[in-house]
Each structure stands twice: as C-alpha cells, then as structure tokens.
Motif scaffolding. Sequence first.
Motif, PDB file in Angstrom:
ATOM      1  N   TYR A 189     -11.039   4.918  -7.129  1.00 21.29           N
ATOM      2  CA  TYR A 189      -9.693   4.375  -7.374  1.00 21.29           C
ATOM      3  C   TYR A 189      -9.421   3.130  -6.542  1.00 21.29           C
ATOM      4  CZ  TYR A 189      -9.158   8.555 -10.036  1.00 21.29           C
ATOM      5  OH  TYR A 189      -9.350   9.523 -10.968  1.00 21.29           O
ATOM      6  N   ASP A 227     -10.823   0.376  -8.573  1.00 19.61           N
ATOM      7  CA  ASP A 227      -9.906   0.055  -9.689  1.00 19.61           C
ATOM      8  C   ASP A 227      -8.759  -0.819  -9.200  1.00 19.61           C
ATOM      9  OD1 ASP A 227     -11.389   1.527 -11.361  1.00 19.61           O
ATOM     10  OD2 ASP A 227     -10.033   3.250 -11.464  1.00 19.61           O
ATOM     11  N   LYS A 249      -9.780  -4.222  -8.620  1.00 16.86           N
ATOM     12  CA  LYS A 249     -10.500  -4.743  -9.791  1.00 16.86           C
ATOM     13  C   LYS A 249     -11.928  -5.208  -9.430  1.00 16.86           C
ATOM     14  CE  LYS A 249      -6.487  -6.046 -12.578  1.00 16.86           C
ATOM     15  NZ  LYS A 249      -5.497  -5.321 -11.759  1.00 16.86           N
TER      16      LYS A 249
END
Length: 203
Positions: free
Chosen positions: A196, A199, A202
């Motif tokens: 995460y 994420d 990015k």
Amino acid sequence: MKILGLSCSPRKSGNTEILVGEALNGAQKEGAEVELFSLSGKEIKPCDGCYTCLKTGKCHINDDMQAVYQKLIEADGIIFGTPIYFYSMTSQAKALIDRTLALRLPGIRLANKVGGVIAVAGALGIIDAIKDLYFYIAINHMVPADYVAAYASKKGAIRKNERDMKAAWELGREMVQLVSKGFEFPSEFERGLTAYVADKYKL
Ligand SMILES: Cc1cc2nc3c(=O)[nH]c(=O)nc-3n(C[C@H](O)[C@H](O)[C@H](O)COP(=O)(O)O)c2cc1C
C-alpha cells in the motif's frame, strides 16, 4: 525439498560458513537437497533505489545477485547466516536482503518458505541482527524456524564449540520438518501490507 544456506561473511571458510554448512548437513540427513551459497568473493552491489523492480519484478543490476534470485525462488527453506560486524549484520547480508525487493512482484515470492537464522559474534551485539532478520522473515510471509546465536572469533574456531555446532545441525533438521508441514499464508494478503506504500507513492 530444497534448503538453501546463505553465508553472508566475506571471510572464506569462516565461522558462518561452517555453521551454515552444519545446518545443511542436518537438513540433508533429514532428507533435503541442500546448497550452500557463500557471499565470500562475490559481488552483490547495494540496491540503488530505482524501484523499477516493483514494476518489472527484475533487478537491473547485473552482478552475482542474479544467481541468488533463482536459488531463493527455488528453495523451500532459506538459512540466513551472518557474522556480527559492529553490532549488526554484515553489509553483504544487508545488500542481499535489500536487493530482494525485486522478489515482491508479482506477489511475495519468498512467502511460505521456511526461514532460519544463524548469527556468529566474537562476543557482543548478536541480538539485533537476529531480530532484523526475523522481521525480514515476517514481512515476507515466511515461516520462522529457530535461530542460532553462536560465538567464536578466530577463523574456524566455531568447530570447537560443540553446543553451537549441534544447534546449527538441529536447525537444519527442524527446517525440513517445518517445510513438510506445508504452511500457506492466506492468499487474500499475498501482496503484503507494505504494497500500500507503493500504491500511495505510485511506485
Ligand atoms: C569489521 C568487523 C566488525 C566486528 N564487529 C563485531 C562486533 O560488533 N561484535 C562481536 O562480538 N564481534 C565482532 N566481530 C567479530 C566477528 O563477528 C567474528 O570474528 C565472527 O566469528 C566472524 O565470522 P566469520 O568467520 O564467518 O567471518 C567483528 C569482526 C569484523 C571483521
């Protein structure tokens, strides 16, 4: 069943290599196929933080780590062996584990393997390295086996330490029995919670 022993000492045929070898002898006696990989004389450059491996699953640095990736993927059990250098694992051990960021895509490729730890110090500062390697085992969704905290300074002196040699032998046997139990981390979490972070930024 394959058990891989990594000796992360730059000293050839030193105490770490001897103990990892003894653990592999125990594993072999218990029925496993074994391989000792010593980082002595090998070139494993540090991770350069390019993050391309999180997209491609491959590390772009072309050195001896490329052979280690394949061995790690094929192993059912991995023994991380390191001497203590200034209260810590060696820079060789740290470079190796940093470079395994490339084994976190697709999914955590070290998951479900059994992990064992062997650390050798002359006298002081062994526990932090063991904790660090255990944490590494945990975040890779591996199964922790026992650890061996051994003490010797001079090259080869560990052979005289019967207790530590026996502990290493038993670690190898234990790892084979743990692999046989067939642990499986729930596949729902196969990316690991650290994904995460990737994420969010990015990567
Ligand atoms: C650069 C360096 C730093 C070391 N730091 C420590 C230390 O912090 N604590 C300790 O007990 N021994 C320390 N030692 C001793 C080694 O841990 C010990 O000799 C060990 O047996 C080496 O394992 P090897 O034969 O597998 O290389 C150090 C040795 C070196 C070369």
